[in-house]
Write a protein that holds these residues in place. Structure first.
Motif, short mmCIF file in Angstrom:
data_model
loop_
_atom_site.label_atom_id
_atom_site.label_comp_id
_atom_site.label_asym_id
_atom_site.label_seq_id
_atom_site.Cartn_x
_atom_site.Cartn_y
_atom_site.Cartn_z
N ALA A 300 -0.98 26.17 0.58
CA ALA A 300 0.44 25.89 0.79
C ALA A 300 0.59 24.58 1.55
O ALA A 300 -0.36 24.08 2.16
CB ALA A 300 1.10 27.04 1.54
N GLU A 301 1.81 24.04 1.52
CA GLU A 301 2.12 22.79 2.21
C GLU A 301 3.24 23.04 3.21
O GLU A 301 4.17 23.79 2.96
CB GLU A 301 2.57 21.72 1.21
N GLU A 302 3.12 22.40 4.38
CA GLU A 302 4.17 22.49 5.39
C GLU A 302 4.15 21.23 6.24
O GLU A 302 3.10 20.88 6.81
CB GLU A 302 3.98 23.73 6.28
N ASP A 303 5.27 20.57 6.32
CA ASP A 303 5.39 19.33 7.10
C ASP A 303 4.33 18.30 6.71
O ASP A 303 3.76 17.60 7.56
CB ASP A 303 5.29 19.63 8.60
N GLY A 304 4.03 18.22 5.42
CA GLY A 304 3.10 17.22 4.94
C GLY A 304 1.64 17.54 5.16
O GLY A 304 0.77 16.72 4.87
N THR A 305 1.34 18.73 5.66
CA THR A 305 -0.06 19.13 5.88
C THR A 305 -0.40 20.33 5.00
O THR A 305 0.46 21.18 4.73
CB THR A 305 -0.33 19.48 7.34
N SER A 306 -1.66 20.40 4.58
CA SER A 306 -2.11 21.50 3.72
C SER A 306 -2.80 22.58 4.54
O SER A 306 -3.52 22.28 5.51
CB SER A 306 -3.08 20.97 2.66
N HIS A 307 -2.58 23.81 4.15
CA HIS A 307 -3.26 24.93 4.81
C HIS A 307 -3.43 26.08 3.83
O HIS A 307 -2.83 26.09 2.75
CB HIS A 307 -2.49 25.38 6.05
N ILE A 308 -4.25 27.04 4.21
CA ILE A 308 -4.39 28.27 3.44
C ILE A 308 -3.49 29.32 4.08
O ILE A 308 -3.54 29.54 5.29
CB ILE A 308 -5.85 28.78 3.44
N LEU A 309 -2.65 29.95 3.27
CA LEU A 309 -1.76 31.01 3.74
C LEU A 309 -2.35 32.36 3.32
O LEU A 309 -2.58 32.59 2.13
CB LEU A 309 -0.37 30.84 3.15
N ILE A 310 -2.62 33.20 4.30
CA ILE A 310 -3.17 34.53 4.03
C ILE A 310 -2.10 35.57 4.35
O ILE A 310 -1.54 35.58 5.45
CB ILE A 310 -4.44 34.80 4.88
N GLN A 311 -1.79 36.41 3.38
CA GLN A 311 -0.81 37.48 3.55
C GLN A 311 -1.51 38.83 3.40
O GLN A 311 -2.24 39.04 2.43
CB GLN A 311 0.31 37.37 2.53
N LEU A 350 8.96 42.10 4.82
CA LEU A 350 7.96 42.07 3.75
C LEU A 350 6.79 43.01 4.05
O LEU A 350 5.85 43.08 3.27
CB LEU A 350 7.44 40.64 3.56
N SER A 351 6.87 43.69 5.18
CA SER A 351 5.79 44.60 5.62
C SER A 351 4.45 43.89 5.54
O SER A 351 3.49 44.41 4.97
CB SER A 351 5.77 45.87 4.76
N SER A 352 4.38 42.70 6.11
CA SER A 352 3.19 41.85 5.97
C SER A 352 2.84 41.11 7.25
O SER A 352 3.72 40.74 8.03
CB SER A 352 3.41 40.80 4.87
N TRP A 353 1.54 40.93 7.43
CA TRP A 353 1.03 39.97 8.40
C TRP A 353 0.76 38.67 7.64
O TRP A 353 0.27 38.70 6.51
CB TRP A 353 -0.28 40.45 9.02
N PHE A 354 1.07 37.55 8.26
CA PHE A 354 0.76 36.24 7.71
C PHE A 354 -0.04 35.45 8.74
O PHE A 354 0.25 35.53 9.94
CB PHE A 354 2.03 35.44 7.38
N PHE A 355 -1.05 34.72 8.28
CA PHE A 355 -1.66 33.73 9.15
C PHE A 355 -2.13 32.55 8.32
O PHE A 355 -2.38 32.69 7.12
CB PHE A 355 -2.78 34.32 10.03
N THR A 356 -2.19 31.39 8.96
CA THR A 356 -2.57 30.18 8.26
C THR A 356 -3.82 29.57 8.88
O THR A 356 -4.07 29.75 10.08
CB THR A 356 -1.44 29.13 8.29
N LEU A 357 -4.57 28.86 8.06
CA LEU A 357 -5.72 28.08 8.52
C LEU A 357 -5.61 26.69 7.90
O LEU A 357 -5.45 26.57 6.68
CB LEU A 357 -7.03 28.75 8.09
N PRO A 358 -5.68 25.65 8.73
CA PRO A 358 -5.52 24.29 8.19
C PRO A 358 -6.71 23.89 7.31
O PRO A 358 -7.84 24.31 7.54
CB PRO A 358 -5.45 23.43 9.45
N ILE A 359 -6.41 23.08 6.30
CA ILE A 359 -7.46 22.55 5.44
C ILE A 359 -7.94 21.23 6.04
O ILE A 359 -7.18 20.28 6.18
CB ILE A 359 -6.93 22.33 4.01
N VAL A 360 -9.20 21.21 6.43
CA VAL A 360 -9.81 20.02 7.03
C VAL A 360 -10.81 19.46 6.03
O VAL A 360 -11.78 20.11 5.67
CB VAL A 360 -10.51 20.37 8.37
N LYS A 361 -10.56 18.23 5.61
CA LYS A 361 -11.47 17.60 4.63
C LYS A 361 -12.74 17.12 5.31
O LYS A 361 -12.69 16.59 6.43
CB LYS A 361 -10.77 16.43 3.94
N PRO A 362 -13.89 17.31 4.65
CA PRO A 362 -15.16 16.83 5.23
C PRO A 362 -15.13 15.32 5.42
O PRO A 362 -14.51 14.59 4.64
CB PRO A 362 -16.20 17.22 4.17
N LEU A 363 -15.76 14.87 6.50
CA LEU A 363 -15.83 13.43 6.77
C LEU A 363 -16.73 12.75 5.75
O LEU A 363 -17.74 13.31 5.35
CB LEU A 363 -16.38 13.20 8.20
#
Length: 363
Positions: A300-311, A350-363
């Motif tokens: 998913a995308e938020e404020d121009g940054t990419s992350h993984i959304l886990i529901q 939604l009877s759900s937990w949500f958490f996100t993890l940012p996508i960090v590209k390898p150097l």
């Protein structure tokens, strides 16, 4: 009566509730607190105080001991202490031994004798808030250390019992096979069914041990690029026997997601805690029909940054006695996600937990 003095435009502004039935004194205290940069709200009776504390977030309570009404400040503080971790400073014009002893039982963060000056008030408030923050940080660190030690212990115990249990289990399975053969010879269907049940339960124990060993082997806190789908599948496999026994259908939906830079064992802990909470919720349903947990992973995308959304979605309801919201594991979970620069929240609609993890590209 309730009144607010000051504004909360800054996110780091500390919020203070003043419980004082003398209106002039309450206004003066709030005005002083505003001058020192705090946001202050005052109430004049016990019911308003309890309602505010239950429904809002405060960093500190300034509690007058002698209040008009059926409850005094010490009784209110006793009620607060059962459900909230909010530091309390008592305000009083009386300092007799009996009152002090009653107040001490609630473990207050300070005790100001009226009349007091603005400097004394400021110092007491600053010290109480600072002490409270330090204590919360210490508890958080201790909790995280306890979780790490728990999983290291599980890993050691799992490795040990794996050898000790698998040997007798093999013997039991062999004996069950011999009993089955003997039962077929004598034509005893009842004995054959019992032997089959022994073999089935022994095989289930073997799978539980295998999953436990597999799940606990990775106790490293090293950061690396990991497959979040594999971590999720491993966690589901670890809980598979419980789901099977309780009639829970657990589905995983994985979109096209990249590797995530994380501490795999800690992310397993996050998933385990939240899935366990979902498991508690679906088990509130009467009967085992229709119990379901769905775990979805997508980019998913938020404020121009990419992350993984886990529901993590369940079709149960909250068990107030057992839900994660009442357990220390919630703080551990939030702490781990915060350490990974992610976010976590609960959507009850939604009877759900949500958490996100940012996508960090390898150097």
């Amino acid at each position: 009566m309730t009144a607010v003095v000051g504004s909360d435009k800054e996110t780091d502004v500390k919020r203070i509730l003043v419980v004082e039935d003398e209106r002039i004194i309450a206004i003066n205290i709030c005005s002083t607190l505003k001058q020192y940069g705090y946001n202050a709200t005052y109430v004049s009776d016990a019911n308003d105080a309890i309602e505010h504390i239950e429904n809002q977030n405060f960093d500190l309570v300034l509690m007058d001991i002698m209040l008009n009404g059926p409850m005094d400040g010490i009784e209110i503080a006793t009620i607060i202490k059962k459900t909230k971790e909010i530091p309390v400073i008592y305000l009083t014009a009386y300092s007799d031994e009996a009152t002090i002893n009653r107040a001490k039982a609630t473990e207050p963060f300070g005790y100001l004798i009226k009349p007091f000056n603005s400097r004394d008030l400021y110092i007491s408030v600053e010290m109480a808030i600072y002490k409270s923050q330090v204590q919360k940080h210490i508890r958080n660190v201790e909790s995280r250390l306890a979780e790490n030690q728990k999983w290291e212990t599980i890993a050691l115990v799992a490795s040990g019992i794996s050898h000790e249990v698998n040997n007798p289990l093999t013997s039991i399975l062999n004996l069950a096979d011999l009993i089955t053969l003997e039962a077929k010879k004598i034509g005893s269907h009842s004995l054959e069914e019992k032997a089959s049940k022994i073999a089935e339960e022994s095989d289930r124990i073997a799978k539980i041990i295998k999953n436990l060993v597999s799940y606990s082997q990775s106790t490293s806190s090293q950061w690396n690029y990991s497959n979040l789908g594999s971590i999720t599948n491993d966690t589901r496999s670890f809980l598979h026997q419980y789901f099977l026994k309780e009639g829970i259908q657990c589905e995983i939906e994985i979109g096209d997601i990249p590797l995530i830079y994380c501490q795999p064992q800690k992310i397993k802990q996050v998933l385990l805690n939240l899935i366990q909470d979902a498991r508690v919720r679906v088990n509130t349903r009467e009967g085992t029909i229709g119990r379901k947990i769905t775990i979805s992973l997508k980019q998913a995308e938020e404020d121009g940054t990419s992350h993984i959304l886990i529901q993590i979605k369940d079709n149960g309801s909250e068990d107030l006695m057992k839900g994660i919201s009442q357990m220390n594991s919630l703080e551990v979970t939030r702490s781990i996600i915060g350490e990974h620069k992610g976010k976590m929240y609960r959507d009850d609609n939604l009877s759900s937990w949500f958490f996100t993890l940012p996508i960090v590209k390898p150097l």
